[in-house]
Design an enzyme around this catalytic site. Sequence first.
Site, mmCIF file in Angstrom:
data_model
loop_
_atom_site.group_PDB
_atom_site.id
_atom_site.type_symbol
_atom_site.label_atom_id
_atom_site.label_comp_id
_atom_site.label_asym_id
_atom_site.label_seq_id
_atom_site.Cartn_x
_atom_site.Cartn_y
_atom_site.Cartn_z
ATOM 1 N N GLU A 68 29.879 20.573 20.811
ATOM 2 C CA GLU A 68 29.499 19.563 21.794
ATOM 3 C C GLU A 68 28.036 19.137 21.714
ATOM 4 O O GLU A 68 27.706 17.991 22.019
ATOM 5 C CB GLU A 68 29.776 20.090 23.214
ATOM 6 C CG GLU A 68 31.244 20.267 23.551
ATOM 7 C CD GLU A 68 31.915 18.956 23.916
ATOM 8 O OE1 GLU A 68 31.262 17.903 23.811
ATOM 9 O OE2 GLU A 68 33.092 18.979 24.276
ATOM 10 N N SER A 123 58.127 63.751 63.159
ATOM 11 C CA SER A 123 57.710 65.156 63.037
ATOM 12 C C SER A 123 56.445 65.357 62.219
ATOM 13 O O SER A 123 56.069 66.509 61.961
ATOM 14 C CB SER A 123 58.846 65.972 62.409
ATOM 15 O OG SER A 123 59.998 65.954 63.228
#
Length: 677
Positions: free
Chosen positions: A82, A342
């Site tokens: 680029e 329990s």
Amino acid sequence: MRRIGLLLFALLLFLGAAGRDAFDRWVAATELPVLVTETSVEVLDREGRLLRGFTVGDGRWRLAARPGQVDPIYPSMLIGYEDKRFYRHHGVDWLAMLRAAGQALRNGRVISGGSTLSMQVARLLEDGTTGQMAGKLRQFRLALALETRLSKQEILAIYYDRAPFGGNLEGVRAATLAYFGKEPRRLTPAEAALLVAIPQAPNSRRPDRNNENATKARDRVLARMVRAGVIDAETAHAARTTPVPDIRRNFPAFAPHLAERLRAEQPLRALHPTTLDRDLQATLETLAAQAARGAGEHLSAAIVVADHRTGEMLASVGSAGYLAEAREGWIDMTRALRSPGSTLKPLVYGLAFDAGLAHPETLIEDRPVAFGRYAPVNFDGQYRGTVRLREALQLSLNIPVVSLTEAIGPARLVSRLRRAGVEPVIPSDTPGLAVALGGVGVTLEDLIRLYGTLARGGLSMPLHEGDSPPQEARRVLSEEASWQVGHILAGIPPPRHAARLPLAFKTGTSYGHRDAWAIGFDGRHVAGVWIGRPDGTAVPGAFGGALAAPVLFQVFSRIAPRTEPFSPPPPSVLMASNAELPLPLRKFRPRNAVFRAEADAPKLAFPPDGAEIEARDGLLLKVRDGTPPFTWLANGAPVILRTRERESVLDLPGAGFLDLSVIDSEGRAARASVEIH
């Protein structure tokens, strides 16, 4: 003439300098857009891996990435393709623009562009166009201004976060996660070339929709990289043979309930580090979904795993599927108040051991009994007669644990729950005996804290999942009582067909079969499983032992490393058969028998019950009445044996709660609970 020439030259220099100054002022006066890019909120695991990400306000995926977090091959290709003079120009590459203009004039069409990466960043920041002259001029000016305010790396960082990659994907991290299923730290040449190619035409080069276009564009990037010397021809050839991904992957969405909670608690924070292990989390989310499917159509499941040595949460599965509508998967069942059944019984036994009321080999009655108007029954409706406490806990009998709760006091049970970090919700202001059987509201995280306390030798386990410092640990049970409880729980047989793992665990089933629980620990980890309906509807036939326990063992089979649940017993633990126990510990006597003392029974003259005492060199003990010799117990362990003295000094292990008992030669006892500072 020479003088005139010098004057003209000086005038040209002046005009050039004035023009340059004016140009610099024009650039300096540029109004910059907001440079801070909004990026996705991220929840990370203990290794920094993405657990869950959130889109930004407009629904785009834009995850922050910095140059050091991106494989160097990507910026090398990006700049080589680029903007090869990126590090030499100041925002605008005038040579490239002249070349592009000349090519356009010779060929009658645009052959190459002159846009720099800085100009592309300018366009991304303003979502501008490149076709209009005014837009192009604005990009020139903004690119020049950016170069005066930002470093090259900062400009690249904006590109990394804002470059478009098709659909609602922005930024290189979003692209690599969506297309490659990984972070951009390690990229192949084929992957890097594709990432360079897509932003030029993000919609027409989306590999999941236009795979052929994406492949051609990638190959053009590879060819130019060979010409630019970024890669060699052999590397490019190998890259071209690699198929371009043709699907878009989903972003990680692990621990959704926890992630949503962290974001809601700190909405301005961008990164939320956690102690979770992503691999374990993913495995257990799958396990929870499988367990719920096997249990019933509307059932959900929740799992929590922690390292009890540190209190770090390693996994938090809030439901059987966040999007499972029929199972109400959006409800976080790790924090939902439920009846624990329990699962609180081990704490009751530990408190009884600490108070000197009982020993694992103490005999206790499992027969019909009424405590005022409260008449508990066992879960199966049967009675075993006289049993050892060890067996009573392993069989999860109700009547023995209620008898113990009456002796220690339900208020004390609730107080120790809170000391362990549990926040019980009690139906009435005054806790009753039913608390021991699950008549209280707690969460799965609460039970993880409680069983982590047992695993840590009675020290509370401050559970935490983020980077905030954990709370200070507090003494809940003595090391001796915790070891005794753990040793009993380790003797419970594993569920049928389950792997035989070194595990101390307990199951629970709430009243009406609404909740099935299994909580356990080994030498390093504590884990809990809940299965039930989030709306609290009863599940006929659901038992903790049948539903939750097999899943708990599967959880531990997926955790590594596995270790024994506890070390050898502390030296002060009384290891004896029932016949070898002191007379008062051989058989448990109900509360009224314990406290209905004879006139000449021993009485603790000092310290008084409930006292807070400053002690450094030792604690003075005094007993009056009773028949010598006397035996003193501290937290259930004998500390002074058969002394005829009525005054003794106890060496203290440190600060904390201390349960004292003195027993005379006829087996009569007196007790007090004090706090040592």
